[in-house]
Write a protein that holds these residues in place. Structure first.
Motif, PDB file in Angstrom:
ATOM      1  N   GLN A 602       0.834  -1.190   0.000  1.00 15.65           N
ATOM      2  CA  GLN A 602       0.000   0.000   0.000  1.00 15.65           C
ATOM      3  C   GLN A 602       0.875   1.249   0.000  1.00 15.65           C
ATOM      4  O   GLN A 602       2.056   1.200   0.339  1.00 15.65           O
ATOM      5  N   SER A 603       0.281   2.375  -0.368  1.00 11.83           N
ATOM      6  CA  SER A 603       1.043   3.630  -0.441  1.00 11.83           C
ATOM      7  C   SER A 603       0.171   4.798   0.002  1.00 11.83           C
ATOM      8  O   SER A 603      -1.048   4.692   0.149  1.00 11.83           O
ATOM      9  N   LEU A 604       0.845   5.924   0.212  1.00 12.80           N
ATOM     10  CA  LEU A 604       0.210   7.167   0.647  1.00 12.80           C
ATOM     11  C   LEU A 604       0.621   8.292  -0.301  1.00 12.80           C
ATOM     12  O   LEU A 604       1.695   8.247  -0.906  1.00 12.80           O
ATOM     13  N   THR A 605      -0.208   9.307  -0.360  1.00 11.04           N
ATOM     14  CA  THR A 605       0.148  10.534  -1.064  1.00 11.04           C
ATOM     15  C   THR A 605       0.138  11.677  -0.058  1.00 11.04           C
ATOM     16  O   THR A 605      -0.871  11.903   0.626  1.00 11.04           O
ATOM     17  N   VAL A 606       1.277  12.381   0.040  1.00 11.19           N
ATOM     18  CA  VAL A 606       1.422  13.416   1.069  1.00 11.19           C
ATOM     19  C   VAL A 606       2.043  14.672   0.461  1.00 11.19           C
ATOM     20  O   VAL A 606       2.581  14.650  -0.650  1.00 11.19           O
ATOM     21  N   LYS A 607       1.973  15.749   1.214  1.00 15.64           N
ATOM     22  CA  LYS A 607       2.671  16.985   0.862  1.00 15.64           C
ATOM     23  C   LYS A 607       4.021  17.016   1.610  1.00 15.64           C
ATOM     24  O   LYS A 607       4.091  16.639   2.778  1.00 15.64           O
ATOM     25  N   ILE A 608       5.045  17.467   0.909  1.00 14.63           N
ATOM     26  CA  ILE A 608       6.351  17.582   1.536  1.00 14.63           C
ATOM     27  C   ILE A 608       6.868  19.003   1.368  1.00 14.63           C
ATOM     28  O   ILE A 608       7.016  19.491   0.245  1.00 14.63           O
ATOM     29  N   PRO A 609       7.135  19.701   2.466  1.00 11.12           N
ATOM     30  CA  PRO A 609       7.586  21.089   2.385  1.00 11.12           C
ATOM     31  C   PRO A 609       9.054  21.189   1.984  1.00 11.12           C
ATOM     32  O   PRO A 609       9.808  20.220   2.091  1.00 11.12           O
ATOM     33  N   PRO A 610       9.497  22.365   1.535  1.00 11.93           N
ATOM     34  CA  PRO A 610      10.905  22.557   1.177  1.00 11.93           C
ATOM     35  C   PRO A 610      11.800  22.470   2.413  1.00 11.93           C
ATOM     36  O   PRO A 610      11.466  23.009   3.472  1.00 11.93           O
ATOM     37  N   PHE A 611      12.930  21.791   2.278  1.00 15.82           N
ATOM     38  CA  PHE A 611      13.846  21.596   3.404  1.00 15.82           C
ATOM     39  C   PHE A 611      13.073  21.164   4.655  1.00 15.82           C
ATOM     40  O   PHE A 611      13.345  21.634   5.758  1.00 15.82           O
ATOM     41  N   GLY A 612      12.126  20.268   4.464  1.00 15.73           N
ATOM     42  CA  GLY A 612      11.233  19.935   5.571  1.00 15.73           C
ATOM     43  C   GLY A 612      11.297  18.485   5.990  1.00 15.73           C
ATOM     44  O   GLY A 612      11.666  17.595   5.226  1.00 15.73           O
ATOM     45  N   VAL A 613      10.931  18.250   7.239  1.00 14.87           N
ATOM     46  CA  VAL A 613      10.741  16.911   7.784  1.00 14.87           C
ATOM     47  C   VAL A 613       9.293  16.792   8.216  1.00 14.87           C
ATOM     48  O   VAL A 613       8.778  17.646   8.952  1.00 14.87           O
ATOM     49  N   THR A 614       8.635  15.753   7.746  1.00 10.45           N
ATOM     50  CA  THR A 614       7.270  15.489   8.163  1.00 10.45           C
ATOM     51  C   THR A 614       7.215  14.085   8.751  1.00 10.45           C
ATOM     52  O   THR A 614       7.788  13.140   8.196  1.00 10.45           O
ATOM     53  N   ILE A 615       6.574  13.944   9.906  1.00 14.87           N
ATOM     54  CA  ILE A 615       6.543  12.679  10.642  1.00 14.87           C
ATOM     55  C   ILE A 615       5.087  12.243  10.807  1.00 14.87           C
ATOM     56  O   ILE A 615       4.231  13.053  11.184  1.00 14.87           O
ATOM     57  N   TRP A 616       4.847  10.961  10.553  1.00 17.99           N
ATOM     58  CA  TRP A 616       3.498  10.410  10.540  1.00 17.99           C
ATOM     59  C   TRP A 616       3.367   9.255  11.515  1.00 17.99           C
ATOM     60  O   TRP A 616       4.335   8.544  11.783  1.00 17.99           O
ATOM     61  N   LYS A 617       2.134   9.077  12.003  1.00 15.86           N
ATOM     62  CA  LYS A 617       1.840   8.007  12.938  1.00 15.86           C
ATOM     63  C   LYS A 617       0.478   7.409  12.589  1.00 15.86           C
ATOM     64  O   LYS A 617      -0.416   8.133  12.124  1.00 15.86           O
ATOM     65  N   PRO A 618       0.299   6.100  12.795  1.00 14.89           N
ATOM     66  CA  PRO A 618      -1.023   5.516  12.517  1.00 14.89           C
ATOM     67  C   PRO A 618      -2.101   6.198  13.347  1.00 14.89           C
ATOM     68  O   PRO A 618      -1.911   6.465  14.541  1.00 14.89           O
ATOM     69  N   ALA A 619      -3.224   6.518  12.685  1.00 11.08           N
ATOM     70  CA  ALA A 619      -4.322   7.168  13.400  1.00 11.08           C
ATOM     71  C   ALA A 619      -4.921   6.207  14.405  1.00 11.08           C
ATOM     72  O   ALA A 619      -5.015   4.998  14.155  1.00 11.08           O
ATOM     73  N   LYS A 620      -5.304   6.741  15.540  1.00 12.91           N
ATOM     74  CA  LYS A 620      -5.955   5.904  16.546  1.00 12.91           C
ATOM     75  C   LYS A 620      -7.337   5.514  16.051  1.00 12.91           C
ATOM     76  O   LYS A 620      -8.081   6.316  15.510  1.00 12.91           O
ATOM     77  N   LYS A 621      -7.694   4.248  16.257  1.00  9.32           N
ATOM     78  CA  LYS A 621      -9.007   3.785  15.822  1.00  9.32           C
ATOM     79  C   LYS A 621     -10.048   4.138  16.861  1.00  9.32           C
ATOM     80  O   LYS A 621      -9.804   4.033  18.049  1.00  9.32           O
TER      81      LYS A 621
END
Length: 621
Positions: A602-621
């Motif tokens: 499976q895959s995701l589509t996300v936005k990535i900012p310039p010179f940026g770090v984005t961190i993701w976590k599974p959503a709580k059910k």
């Protein structure tokens, strides 16, 4: 023979296993029924013809209090029937050639304020500690390997100074420093060497008084107060420690009794040309007793929580050898040191600042290692800072500099250091290393610190790095605190607090720091876009974090990447928040689709900012 010195202790001292040598040597008050009846002095000077104690109590007249030679190996002692607390003293040593030299006490507990060089008789007893709850908590906690470890490295002289340029005292630092460290979320502070040293510009790395906390900031009890207060606020205290080499000033250890004693006999082995110092003779039992006793002394009397052992490469290899040749006495010393330390306190931190590829630095001694529990990852530090200094669109040609560290990340227990050595002597500050315009420098500084926090290994940041000091470290003056009045630096300071809080509260960033199951690449090969994506894992699946780092100024509104598992994911941290000074290109959440990518179902589509770090976590059910 003086009955206060036992034959057994003398045997252990010469053997190299008297690990409380500071109880025997130096200046000690003798008491009967809590009343001081005299002051006993003991020193090791085997090449001396004669030794006497001189000081403020003799108007510096030599020969008045002659010492008695205890044994052929050169231990001298005498007792003066007076309470000499607070008096200054030195040893007057008549060398084999007949010269008279005045030497500070190697085991002195206190020293005269520089530029004066006398030792001071001091009673270490009497301080009432208030850190009992802290010590109980430390004993009950899980091992540090599974917990957050974030170190704020600082140099007391130049962290902050008074308006007239004078230093705060240890007690004043307690009020200034502790709230600041706590506010910024660091678990420990690491102080550049506290041992007495004559030259401010050496930062403490060229010491003379190994048992004497520098008197620049007050008395030994004042230092105990600072450490006690740190512990009461749940802040651990670490200290830089230099067992490899020492200062050659005439009043110190160098040629102590007119001939090589603490240093090697051979000129080639003795001289440390790079630093203008002398290398400790680690083949001598008496020197081993001195150094290992010193490590335990800081643990017992000052309740230090760990030592960062300086210049391990300089210790384990013979000086000036071509090619580099291992020194077997040094490796034996380090093994004995670590065994002695961990026997006393299994939770103590022994951190090797080692730039070599010596195997097993953090492997236990019984398995053939040197026995440290942490090693500074100098390779990671050099690679990541080299990479950051390239123009962003040149970085695709150096992509391996950030992936290579994961090849060896679990070969040792690593600390990732962005230390004082990287922001001095023309190397520029972390912020100033970053290429580009002003906003780009700050964005890349946030990117660098975010990468530090999300990469496997414990964390260390030198003072000033937390608010993006622009100039490199100026050790003669305080940090540029006025910068916090400017929006960019105020936002940077806010960012570092939030980042450290995020690190502390997300188990995936520290539970498996030293276990390969805690890290997995999503895409390590995207050199063309200079984007790195990876997973950090905790013991629970729900703690999993997905990290995406963009090392160019290109913005991506629709970036696809493989997801570790299906479902809804939430962005839980972004270095690009407007409140941090970023562009505020944010994600709320994203849900996986059944589109295989990066060897995942499976895959995701996300936005990535310039010179940026984005961190993701599974959503709580």
């Amino acid at each position: 023979m003086d009955q206060t010195i036992s034959d057994f202790d003398i045997h252990l001292f010469h053997e190299g296993t008297l690990y409380n040598a500071h109880h025997t040597f130096g200046a000690h008050l003798e008491k009967q029924k809590k009343k001081v009846t005299g002051t006993r002095f003991t020193v090791w000077a085997p090449h001396a013809q004669a030794v006497s104690v001189t000081g403020s109590f003799t108007n510096w007249e030599t020969g008045k209090y002659e010492m008695t030679r205890v044994n052929q190996e050169g231990i001298w002692t005498c007792t003066i029937d007076r309470d000499l607390t607070g008096e200054m003293y030195k040893y007057a040593i008549t060398t084999a050639s007949g010269d008279l030299v005045l030497k500070s006490d190697p085991y002195a507990f206190h020293s005269e304020l520089r530029p004066q060089t006398a030792s001071v008789v001091y009673d270490l007893s009497g301080y009432k500690w208030g850190d009992q709850l802290y010590r109980q908590r430390v004993r009950k906690r899980r091992p540090i390997y599974e917990r957050p470890l974030s170190i704020y490295e600082l140099h007391l002289n130049s962290w902050k100074q008074k308006e007239d340029g004078s230093y705060f005292t240890y007690r004043e630092y307690a009020d200034e420093l502790i709230p600041y460290v706590k506010e910024h979320g660091f678990t420990h502070i690491e102080l550049l060497p506290l041992t007495e040293h004559p030259l401010d510009a050496s930062w403490g790395y060229q010491g003379t008084g190994y048992f004497s906390p520098t008197s620049r900031f007050g008395t030994p009890h004042d230092l105990m107060y600072l450490i006690d207060r740190c512990h009461q606020e749940d802040i651990g205290v670490l200290m830089d420690w230099v067992p490899g080499h020492f200062c050659k000033d005439s009043h110190g250890l160098y040629m102590f009794d007119g001939e090589p004693l603490y240093e090697y006999d051979s000129f080639n082995d003795r001289e440390n040309h790079e630093w203008g110092t002398a290398n400790f003779n680690l083949a001598k039992g008496e020197v081993r007793s001195f150094l290992i006793s010193n490590a335990l002394y800081w643990m017992h009397f000052y309740r230090i929580d760990g030592l960062r052992v300086d210049a391990v490469a300089n210790i384990i290899y013979w000086a000036n050898s071509e090619p580099e040749t291992a020194n077997p006495y040094a490796t034996e010393f380090l093994q004995e040191l670590n065994k002695a330390v961990f026997k006393e306190n299994p939770r103590f931190l022994m951190m090797a600042e080692d730039s070599t590829d010596w195997p097993g630095v953090t492997k236990p001694v019984h398995e053939g290692g040197l026995g440290f529990n942490y090693k500074w990852n100098m390779g990671w530090m050099n690679d990541v800072l080299d990479y950051m200094e390239y123009h962003p669109f040149e970085r695709r040609h150096h992509h391996h500099k950030l992936t290579f560290s994961l090849v060896y990340a679990y070969s040792e227990n690593y600390i990732l250091p962005l230390s004082h050595d990287e922001v001095v002597h023309g190397k520029r500050s972390l912020l100033h290393k970053m290429p580009g315009e002003y906003w780009e420098k700050f964005a890349q500084w946030r990117l660098l610190l975010s990468y530090l926090i999300t990469h496997p290994g414990k964390k260390l940041l030198f003072m000033g790095g937390e608010f993006a000091q622009f100039d490199e470290w100026k050790y003669v003056q305080g940090l540029d605190w006025f910068l916090k009045d400017y929006d960019s630096h105020h936002q940077a300071d806010h960012f570092s607090k939030e980042l450290m809080d995020f690190y502390t509260n997300h188990k995936a960033l520290h539970e498996f720091d030293h276990d390969p199951q805690g890290f997995e690449w999503i895409d390590a090969d995207n050199a063309e876009q200079s984007i790195y994506s990876f997973i950090r894992k905790g013991k629970r699946k729900s703690d999993t974090l997905m990290v995406i780092c963009n090392f160019t100024n290109v913005t991506y509104d629709h970036f696809e990447l493989g997801a570790p598992f299906e479902g809804k994911w939430e962005e839980v941290f972004s270095s690009d928040l407007q409140q941090f000074g970023g562009t505020n290109l944010l994600n709320q959440s994203a849900t996986t689709v059944e589109k295989p990518l990066h060897n995942r179902k499976q895959s995701l589509t996300v936005k990535i900012p310039p010179f940026g770090v984005t961190i993701w976590k599974p959503a709580k059910k």
